[in-house]
Design an enzyme around this catalytic site. Structure first.
Site, mmCIF file in Angstrom:
data_model
loop_
_atom_site.group_PDB
_atom_site.id
_atom_site.type_symbol
_atom_site.label_atom_id
_atom_site.label_comp_id
_atom_site.label_asym_id
_atom_site.label_seq_id
_atom_site.Cartn_x
_atom_site.Cartn_y
_atom_site.Cartn_z
ATOM 1 N N ASN A 162 -43.539 -23.976 26.058
ATOM 2 C CA ASN A 162 -42.950 -24.058 24.726
ATOM 3 C C ASN A 162 -44.037 -24.288 23.679
ATOM 4 O OD1 ASN A 162 -43.205 -26.586 25.965
ATOM 5 N ND2 ASN A 162 -41.703 -27.541 24.617
ATOM 6 N N ILE A 163 -43.838 -23.666 22.514
ATOM 7 C CA ILE A 163 -44.826 -23.708 21.428
ATOM 8 C C ILE A 163 -44.097 -24.119 20.158
ATOM 9 C CG2 ILE A 163 -46.540 -22.398 20.127
ATOM 10 C CD1 ILE A 163 -46.556 -20.407 22.542
ATOM 11 N N ALA A 166 -44.731 -26.539 12.747
ATOM 12 C CA ALA A 166 -44.384 -27.531 11.726
ATOM 13 C C ALA A 166 -43.112 -27.166 10.973
ATOM 14 C CB ALA A 166 -45.538 -27.687 10.737
ATOM 15 N N CYS A 173 -39.521 -21.109 22.863
ATOM 16 C CA CYS A 173 -39.242 -21.800 24.120
ATOM 17 C C CYS A 173 -40.080 -21.219 25.252
ATOM 18 C CB CYS A 173 -37.766 -21.692 24.471
ATOM 19 S SG CYS A 173 -36.666 -22.525 23.308
ATOM 20 N N GLU A 175 -39.135 -20.280 28.240
ATOM 21 C CA GLU A 175 -38.498 -19.153 28.927
ATOM 22 C C GLU A 175 -38.751 -17.835 28.198
ATOM 23 O OE1 GLU A 175 -35.810 -22.815 29.490
ATOM 24 O OE2 GLU A 175 -37.156 -21.964 27.982
#
Length: 264
Positions: A162-163, A166, A173, A175
């Site tokens: 997951n990334i 801000a 996600c 996946e």
């Protein structure tokens, strides 16, 4: 007023019973016609074989007969299900959703939990790949790391984390990150997947958006292994998942029942 209401209810009940009787008779006639067609088809096929087969070869004629028979059997099965559904409805029973023609259900795999030691090699490899990807998670805001991995039909494993961002919305996600990798390299069919994250209260399953994203590439149901990653204070421990640790084995279709898909 009460007498009129009772009389109207009795009238409606009689009307419904008459309609159900007509439908049953109609279905019985259709089933009888179907049986006659099957007998006629078999008779004509035997006649063709006896006469030397006409233009079709023996194997082609056999396949033609099988295809026709399957088609008729499917129709007959649908008629029987419809008859049973209507009889149950007439008796005041609720219909079973799985028997509705308006809600076709793809074949779903079983969903269960199992100790990690009993997970097959395919599942173990995916879980390890998901754990490795989880270490790269960019989560400065939530501190909640997630890793995912999917095996393409060719056997290649694509993993992702997951990334966060801000602005929140541009985040991705794990996946979708993993699947996007595979799709960007031309892989659009997958056979299994895995998701790992640490939550003290239970398994972490894909969010709703990810479930729909996974379903897009699930032309057939495939297993998805869900396991708990080690807690933050034990992230470097070996093994990462104990043999007695519980693993949820679910699937793409179980995660999103009655899903929307353009797949035919």
């Amino acid at each position: 007023m009460a007498e009129k209401r009772k009389l109207l209810q009795r009238y409606m009940q009689c009307l419904n019973e008459m309609q159900d009787e007509l439908r049953r008779k109609e279905l019985a006639k259709k089933m009888e016609t179907l049986e006659k067609l099957q007998c006629e088809l078999a008779r004509r096929q035997e006649q063709r074989v006896a006469q030397g087969g006409g233009q079709m070869g023996k194997s082609e004629r056999r396949q033609y007969l099988k295809d026709k028979l399957k088609s008729y059997q499917k129709t007959l099965k649908g008629l029987l299900c419809e008859l049973a559904r209507r009889e149950a409805f007439a008796n005041g029973e609720r219909g079973r959703v799985s028997e509705s023609d308006n809600l076709p259900h793809p074949l779903k795999l079983d969903e269960f939990t199992v100790a990690f030691r009993y997970v097959g090699e395919d599942g173990r490899e995916l879980l390890m790949a998901a754990l490795a990807a989880r270490r790269c998670a960019y989560v400065p805001y939530s501190k909640f790391k997630v890793g995912a991995a999917f095996r393409a039909k060719c056997g290649q494993i694509y993993s992702g984390c997951n990334i966060e961002n801000a602005a929140f919305t541009p985040g991705n996600c794990a996946e979708r990150c993993a699947l996007a990798k595979g799709v960007s390299e031309g892989e659009k069919r997958y056979t299994a997947g895995a998701v790992v994250a640490y939550h003290p209260d239970g398994f972490t399953t894909p969010c709703g958006v990810c479930r729909q994203f996974i379903r897009e590439f699930a032309t057939r149901d495939f297993p998805i292994y869900i396991a708990k990653a080690p807690p933050p204070e034990q992230e470097g421990c070996i093994p990462a998942i104990d043999d007695d640790e519980e693993v949820l084995v679910t699937s793409a279709y179980n995660l999103l029942p009655h899903s929307f898909s353009a797949y035919e």
